[in-house]
Design a protein around this motif. Structure first.
Motif, PDB file in Angstrom:
ATOM      1  N   THR A   1    -135.961  18.517  22.845  1.00  0.00           N
ATOM      2  CA  THR A   1    -135.750  18.969  24.298  1.00  0.00           C
ATOM      3  C   THR A   1    -134.444  19.278  24.776  1.00  0.00           C
ATOM      4  OG1 THR A   1    -136.191  17.781  26.471  1.00  0.00           O
ATOM      5  CG2 THR A   1    -134.992  16.248  25.042  1.00  0.00           C
ATOM      6  N   HIS A   2    -134.487  20.015  25.674  1.00  0.00           N
ATOM      7  CA  HIS A   2    -133.056  20.921  26.353  1.00  0.00           C
ATOM      8  C   HIS A   2    -132.833  20.110  27.403  1.00  0.00           C
ATOM      9  CE1 HIS A   2    -133.138  24.351  23.663  1.00  0.00           C
ATOM     10  NE2 HIS A   2    -134.442  24.159  23.647  1.00  0.00           N
ATOM     11  N   ILE A   3    -131.504  19.806  27.411  1.00  0.00           N
ATOM     12  CA  ILE A   3    -130.685  19.223  28.263  1.00  0.00           C
ATOM     13  C   ILE A   3    -129.655  20.369  28.868  1.00  0.00           C
ATOM     14  CG2 ILE A   3    -129.148  17.449  29.230  1.00  0.00           C
ATOM     15  CD1 ILE A   3    -131.806  16.426  28.345  1.00  0.00           C
ATOM     16  N   ARG A   4    -129.930  20.467  30.173  1.00  0.00           N
ATOM     17  CA  ARG A   4    -128.989  21.521  31.014  1.00  0.00           C
ATOM     18  C   ARG A   4    -127.595  21.305  31.253  1.00  0.00           C
ATOM     19  NH1 ARG A   4    -131.898  25.619  34.273  1.00  0.00           N
ATOM     20  NH2 ARG A   4    -134.147  25.161  34.113  1.00  0.00           N
ATOM     21  N   ILE A   5    -126.683  22.132  30.802  1.00  0.00           N
ATOM     22  CA  ILE A   5    -125.332  21.577  31.050  1.00  0.00           C
ATOM     23  C   ILE A   5    -124.395  22.768  31.617  1.00  0.00           C
ATOM     24  CG2 ILE A   5    -125.194  20.519  28.744  1.00  0.00           C
ATOM     25  CD1 ILE A   5    -123.896  22.927  27.477  1.00  0.00           C
ATOM     26  N   LEU A   6    -123.566  22.597  32.243  1.00  0.00           N
ATOM     27  CA  LEU A   6    -122.520  23.505  32.808  1.00  0.00           C
ATOM     28  C   LEU A   6    -122.134  24.775  31.844  1.00  0.00           C
ATOM     29  CD1 LEU A   6    -120.892  23.910  35.481  1.00  0.00           C
ATOM     30  CD2 LEU A   6    -118.880  23.044  34.534  1.00  0.00           C
ATOM     31  N   ARG A   7    -122.270  25.856  32.344  1.00  0.00           N
ATOM     32  CA  ARG A   7    -121.867  26.973  31.400  1.00  0.00           C
ATOM     33  C   ARG A   7    -120.371  27.018  30.797  1.00  0.00           C
ATOM     34  NH1 ARG A   7    -121.909  33.498  33.039  1.00  0.00           N
ATOM     35  NH2 ARG A   7    -120.661  34.154  31.280  1.00  0.00           N
ATOM     36  N   PRO A   8    -120.347  26.580  29.534  1.00  0.00           N
ATOM     37  CA  PRO A   8    -119.145  26.479  28.764  1.00  0.00           C
ATOM     38  C   PRO A   8    -118.385  27.614  28.537  1.00  0.00           C
ATOM     39  CG  PRO A   8    -120.911  26.626  27.043  1.00  0.00           C
ATOM     40  CD  PRO A   8    -121.452  26.829  28.365  1.00  0.00           C
ATOM     41  N   SER A   9    -117.115  27.094  28.448  1.00  0.00           N
ATOM     42  CA  SER A   9    -116.152  28.383  28.485  1.00  0.00           C
ATOM     43  C   SER A   9    -115.901  28.938  27.009  1.00  0.00           C
ATOM     44  CB  SER A   9    -114.810  28.064  29.066  1.00  0.00           C
ATOM     45  OG  SER A   9    -114.292  26.720  28.590  1.00  0.00           O
ATOM     46  N   ILE A  10    -116.185  28.266  26.016  1.00  0.00           N
ATOM     47  CA  ILE A  10    -116.033  28.410  24.833  1.00  0.00           C
ATOM     48  C   ILE A  10    -117.454  28.493  24.181  1.00  0.00           C
ATOM     49  CG2 ILE A  10    -115.063  27.522  22.275  1.00  0.00           C
ATOM     50  CD1 ILE A  10    -112.970  25.900  23.854  1.00  0.00           C
ATOM     51  N   ASN A  11    -117.590  29.725  23.224  1.00  0.00           N
ATOM     52  CA  ASN A  11    -118.791  29.790  22.359  1.00  0.00           C
ATOM     53  C   ASN A  11    -120.134  29.955  23.374  1.00  0.00           C
ATOM     54  OD1 ASN A  11    -117.363  29.933  20.151  1.00  0.00           O
ATOM     55  ND2 ASN A  11    -117.700  27.891  19.818  1.00  0.00           N
ATOM     56  N   GLU A  12    -119.978  30.384  24.714  1.00  0.00           N
ATOM     57  CA  GLU A  12    -120.875  30.558  25.722  1.00  0.00           C
ATOM     58  C   GLU A  12    -122.281  30.810  25.256  1.00  0.00           C
ATOM     59  OE1 GLU A  12    -123.314  32.331  28.635  1.00  0.00           O
ATOM     60  OE2 GLU A  12    -121.827  33.242  27.471  1.00  0.00           O
ATOM     61  N   PRO A  13    -122.345  32.088  24.666  1.00  0.00           N
ATOM     62  CA  PRO A  13    -123.747  32.643  24.416  1.00  0.00           C
ATOM     63  C   PRO A  13    -124.445  31.780  23.177  1.00  0.00           C
ATOM     64  CG  PRO A  13    -121.863  34.289  23.939  1.00  0.00           C
ATOM     65  CD  PRO A  13    -121.310  33.057  24.304  1.00  0.00           C
ATOM     66  N   GLU A  14    -123.891  30.775  22.430  1.00  0.00           N
ATOM     67  CA  GLU A  14    -124.818  29.855  21.647  1.00  0.00           C
ATOM     68  C   GLU A  14    -125.393  28.876  22.293  1.00  0.00           C
ATOM     69  OE1 GLU A  14    -122.047  28.047  18.693  1.00  0.00           O
ATOM     70  OE2 GLU A  14    -121.353  29.960  17.971  1.00  0.00           O
ATOM     71  N   PHE A  15    -124.890  28.525  23.735  1.00  0.00           N
ATOM     72  CA  PHE A  15    -125.676  27.571  24.411  1.00  0.00           C
ATOM     73  C   PHE A  15    -126.676  28.154  25.188  1.00  0.00           C
ATOM     74  CE2 PHE A  15    -121.541  25.702  23.135  1.00  0.00           C
ATOM     75  CZ  PHE A  15    -121.906  24.236  22.830  1.00  0.00           C
TER      76      PHE A  15
END
Length: 276
Positions: free
Chosen positions: A80-94
């Motif tokens: 299941t996917h839990i939404r998170i704030l757009r990260p500043s590091i490795n952003e495309p992976e998330f």
């Protein structure tokens, strides 16, 4: 209470600060301390435990068998996917396949909706099958650490193995259709468990506005508290099924990354021919 309010509502920390008449910095510090305490390995081992004894495994198998007469099931697995704030590091992976930032959480539950295993550290782009393949749970099964034969039930996003059974993509009438029906009824438990979990802790429904590593700890903390609530028989008034954010791959593409699908399919055929 500050931390519990945050888990239960997912409100902005400034709002929680107003509710408890403390500064936002205090709210942040309290949430982090409580979350870290709940993530302590001793706490996790106490409240999230996969059955490793023959007696415990047989108890889980009996509970699952009572649902739809599917034999040998020790747990139902899903992502299941839990939404998170757009990260500043490795952003495309998330960024997951539905084009939002998330952590892909692997969860295994028993027939009573308690969490047996929880992996909350993979970015949203990770495939369910990869998360399983590189998990400690897979090593337990692959190295035959369990004292008795048992298996998990998963959807077609997982490879069919001799310890995780998936549905037939094009079932033939008769035994295969009956197998799929019992499989679906039994595996739906994990979808309902995820729905209960997210309904109880609304922070998991919205966007966790923390760095990925801290968001992962919040997810685990909510898993611990879910099991504690189940142990205490705390009522859940708004039970719902999952909200559709999962990365369910019903097209069966996981079979393409299965190292040896023949073993799993042969075992599935054996289960079908002897029980359905």
């Amino acid at each position: 209470m500050i931390a519990l309010r945050y888990y239960a509502t997912g409100k902005m920390q400034l709002c929680s600060g107003d509710n408890f008449n403390v500064d936002q910095s205090t709210v942040s510090r309290v949430i982090q301390r409580v979350t870290n305490a709940l993530n302590h390995q001793d706490v996790v081992r106490r409240f999230v435990t996969f059955p490793l004894t023959a007696e415990a495994i047989k108890k889980h198998q009996a509970d699952f068998y009572a649902v739809a007469r599917f034999p040998g099931v020790v747990g139902a697995i899903d992502g299941t996917h839990i939404r998170i704030l757009r990260p500043s590091i490795n952003e495309p992976e998330f960024v997951n396949r539905k084009n939002f930032h998330s952590i892909n959480v692997q969860i295994v539950v028993d027939a009573n909706y308690c969490i047996l295993d929880l992996v909350a550290r993979w970015p949203g782009s990770a495939h369910d099958a990869r998360i399983l393949r590189e998990s400690g749970l897979a090593r337990i099964f692959e190295t035959r650490m369990l004292p008795t034969r048992c298996h998990l039930l998963g959807d077609s996003g997982y490879p069919c193995k001799n310890w995780i059974l998936t549905p037939y993509l094009n079932p033939q009438p008769g035994q295969q259709t009956r197998y799929n029906s019992a499989h679906k009824t039994t595996r739906c438990i994990v979808e309902r468990a995820i729905g209960q979990w997210k309904r109880r802790f609304h922070v998991l429904h919205g966007e966790v506005r923390l760095r990925p590593e801290r968001a992962s700890k919040v997810i685990t903390a909510c898993g611990i508290l879910h099991n504690i609530a189940k142990l205490l028989n705390m009522p859940q008034h708004d039970d719902i099924e999952d909200d559709g954010d999962d990365d369910n791959d019903e097209d069966g593409d996981a079979n393409n990354i299965n190292d040896n699908p023949a073993d799993g399919r042969a075992y599935r055929t054996h289960i079908v021919s002897t029980h359905f």
